[in-house]
Design an enzyme around this catalytic site. Sequence first.
Site, short mmCIF file in Angstrom:
data_model
loop_
_atom_site.label_atom_id
_atom_site.label_comp_id
_atom_site.label_asym_id
_atom_site.label_seq_id
_atom_site.Cartn_x
_atom_site.Cartn_y
_atom_site.Cartn_z
N CYS A 1 0.82 -1.21 0.00
CA CYS A 1 0.00 0.00 0.00
C CYS A 1 0.86 1.26 0.00
O CYS A 1 1.38 1.67 1.05
CB CYS A 1 -0.92 -0.03 1.22
SG CYS A 1 -1.97 1.42 1.34
N CYS B 1 -0.60 4.08 2.18
CA CYS B 1 -0.41 3.91 3.63
C CYS B 1 1.05 4.12 4.02
O CYS B 1 1.33 4.74 5.04
CB CYS B 1 -0.82 2.51 4.09
SG CYS B 1 -2.25 1.83 3.27
N ASP B 2 1.97 3.57 3.24
CA ASP B 2 3.36 3.47 3.71
C ASP B 2 4.37 4.31 2.91
O ASP B 2 5.53 4.40 3.31
CB ASP B 2 3.82 2.00 3.66
CG ASP B 2 2.95 1.12 4.55
OD1 ASP B 2 2.47 1.63 5.57
OD2 ASP B 2 2.75 -0.06 4.21
#
Length: 305
Positions: A133, A136-137
């Site tokens: 992701c 997200c990261d």
Amino acid sequence: MNKTYNTIIIGAGVAGMSAAIYLKRAGINFIIFEKEMPGGQVNRTSDIENYPGIVSIKGPDLAMNMYKQILNLGIVLSTENVEKIIKKGKRFTVETSKDIYTCKNIIIATGRRPKKLDVPGEEKYLNHGISFCAVCDGFFFKNKDVAVIGGGRAAIEEALYLSNICNKVTLIHRRDSFRADDNLIESLKSRKNVEIIINAIVKEFIGDETTLTGIKLEINNEEQIIPVAGCFTYIGQIPNTEIFKDIEILNNDNYIVIDRDSETKVPGIYAAGDCCKKQVYQIITAESEGIIAANMIITKENTKK
Ligand code: NAP
């Protein structure tokens, strides 16, 4: 608590939430189960620019807007993991991690999850350099070198997203042609901090005790190590349908087979979104399948009255 419902929706991604909006507005008694957070895969999508009527939106923002919409309607998500469905005559028993429920209709909207490469080092460095992701990261790799693996639309879009944050993005693809629109590929090629490596097979993730430091590739029968701090894998998806194996609604690839009414071959069981076998896997088609399932249930109820 009344544990009997007309309909149980399994999954609160965009397909499940769309079905919920329509069922609620039609006054159908239903419950919606979600084991994680609402929005599903959309939460892992960076920029969405092909959703008609919205010029551009971040995936998590679209998911949150939809979640707010269902909260405004008074719909409550029940955080429960569905474990089993049993058909009992014309009704179904749904067993969750917390309770047992009965219903007349089920809408399965459990989506898909990212496919793994299954090569040495993948498990070891998962969440220690390897991610599925970028939204997200990606920020953890600000100004660092990363790789994206895959040649589909998700890989290209997320490589574009990461190129705005990271020092360098290397896109690694196993073939020499891509499964994404030309304009996206051209856009990626035009980025100065992007390198595209084709015909490359990932052999191993390498690193120290705790952290990923590189990827071993095989290119034209020769090994090459690409030093990276992070790697984002986008090589397709696996449907989340394991718990439905016993009810004979899956094809050989474990996708749920539905008809044009979003119904499976088991009357009363509908499915919507990425867990279904279909031609087009888009947010809007998932929403559409959810809405069709809801409307079939609403019509069934209304014709009985
Ligand atoms: P995809 O289109 O199936 O592409 C997967 C890619 O990963 C392919 O390039 C494939 O290579 C490669 N791959 C598969 N297994 C591999 C392996 N073991 N090792 C190395 N590479 C491997 O998947 P996706 O990009 O996740 O897209 C799925 C669907 O969602 C598509 O229909 C796409 O259009 C849609 N989507 C839509 C949006 C949007 O509308 N904004 C965004 C993302 C995705 P090969 O090409 O060699 O098979």
